[in-house]
Design an enzyme around this catalytic site. Structure first.
Site: not given
Ligand code: CAA
Length: 267
Positions: A121, A118, A141, A75
């Site tokens: 998912e 997500g 999450e 998400a």
């Molecule tokens: N939402 C919004 N923005 C996100 C994002 C997310 N889930 N994941 C990454 N981004 C954005 C970062 O904020 C960053 O933005 P900026 O360039 O503006 O700073 C950009 O994407 C690049 O991200 P990273 O520098 O972190 O990229 P990376 O390649 O080093 O790492 C990653 C990739 C491992 C996917 C890491 O970005 C990450 O851990 N993301 C979050 C994953 C997460 O926590 N997901 C769960 C979300 S909650 C959910 O999904 C609820 C549900 O069940 C519906």
């Protein structure tokens, strides 16, 4: 990025989609800078596209893919910052997820790189997953103080069993492609550069089958994780009988008897 696809549904930018001449619709998540985070607009576009595809006889199978290094990072966390419980209850995303979950034709996921939250998912809404060796599956999450909210606690547990699902959901740790294959989350692991092509090749095989049978096969298999055994068996029996009324069943049997290739029309 420039759009290499002829759009199947006009006006979409968070997803790219194209229908080929073999009944296969390719959909690609297209927010590379945000790691394909599933913002509301993306889910809306995906739901609308699958809604159209579910009614379109030119679509018999869908391939859903992301980028080379990220399928989807979950998400969009920026949309969560100010959300209240009431906002979550009223969230249109719930309807978009329902439409995606109700998609009635086979859908194959081609997963490379991170497939998280997500994103995982969404991948589990696919009927078959082909994963590149670089795929990483996770439900992180818990690190945000929440839990999976689009079916992860249920579908993941059904697919890989309680111990591995608990480990992923409670620890936030990722699972490799090989482990995901062993656990039953993915059907096949390959070199990352082959993932999409393998998914498309399988989609073309499925799209060459009688489409009504393919739809009822999908529905019947999904019943196995949804209802009691005797109810699932009853559903299967009725679906089996229904197919005897189709032209495609007559064509499949006739082609076998006449030792020729069948031509299926979806009737
Ligand atoms: N939402 C919004 N923005 C996100 C994002 C997310 N889930 N994941 C990454 N981004 C954005 C970062 O904020 C960053 O933005 P900026 O360039 O503006 O700073 C950009 O994407 C690049 O991200 P990273 O520098 O972190 O990229 P990376 O390649 O080093 O790492 C990653 C990739 C491992 C996917 C890491 O970005 C990450 O851990 N993301 C979050 C994953 C997460 O926590 N997901 C769960 C979300 S909650 C959910 O999904 C609820 C549900 O069940 C519906």
């Amino acid at each position: 990025m420039t759009n290499p696809y002829a759009p199947y549904l006009d006006g979409c930018t968070d997803i790219l989609s194209e229908l080929d001449n073999k009944y296969v619709l390719s959909i690609r998540l297209n927010r590379p800078k945000a790691r394909n985070a599933l913002r509301t607009k993306l889910l809306d576009e995906l739901a609308q596209t699958l809604g159209k595809a579910s009614r379109d006889e030119r679509v018999r199978c869908v391939v859903l893919s992301g980028g080379e290094n990220v399928f989807a990072a979950g998400a969009d966390i920026t949309e969560m910052i100010d959300k209240t419980p009431v906002d979550v209850l009223n969230d249109p995303r719930t309807n978009y997820w329902s439409t995606i979950g109700a998609f009635n034709k086979p859908m194959i996921g081609a997963v490379n790189g991170f497939c998280l939250g997500g994103g995982n998912e969404l991948a589990m809404h696919c009927d078959i997953l082909i994963a590149g060796k670089n795929a990483r599956f996770g439900q992180p999450e818990i690190n945000l103080g929440i839990i999976p909210g689009a079916g992860g606690t249920q579908r993941l547990t059904q697919m890989i069993g309680k111990p591995k699902a608990m480990r992923m959901i409670l620890s936030g740790q990722f699972m490799s492609a090989d482990e995901a294959e062993k656990a039953g989350l993915v059907a096949e692991v390959c070199e990352p550069e082959l993932t999409y092509d393998k998914a498309c090749a399988l989609a073309r095989v499925i799209a060459s089958k009688p489409p009504v049978a393919a739809r009822l096969a999908k529905e019947s298999v999904l019943k196995a994780s949804d209802v009691l055994l005797h109810e699932g068996l009853m559903f299967e029996r009725k679906a089996f009988g229904t197919l005897f009324a189709t032209d495609d069943k007559a064509e499949g049997v006739a082609a076998f008897m006449e030792k020729r290739k069948p031509v299926f029309k979806g009737r």
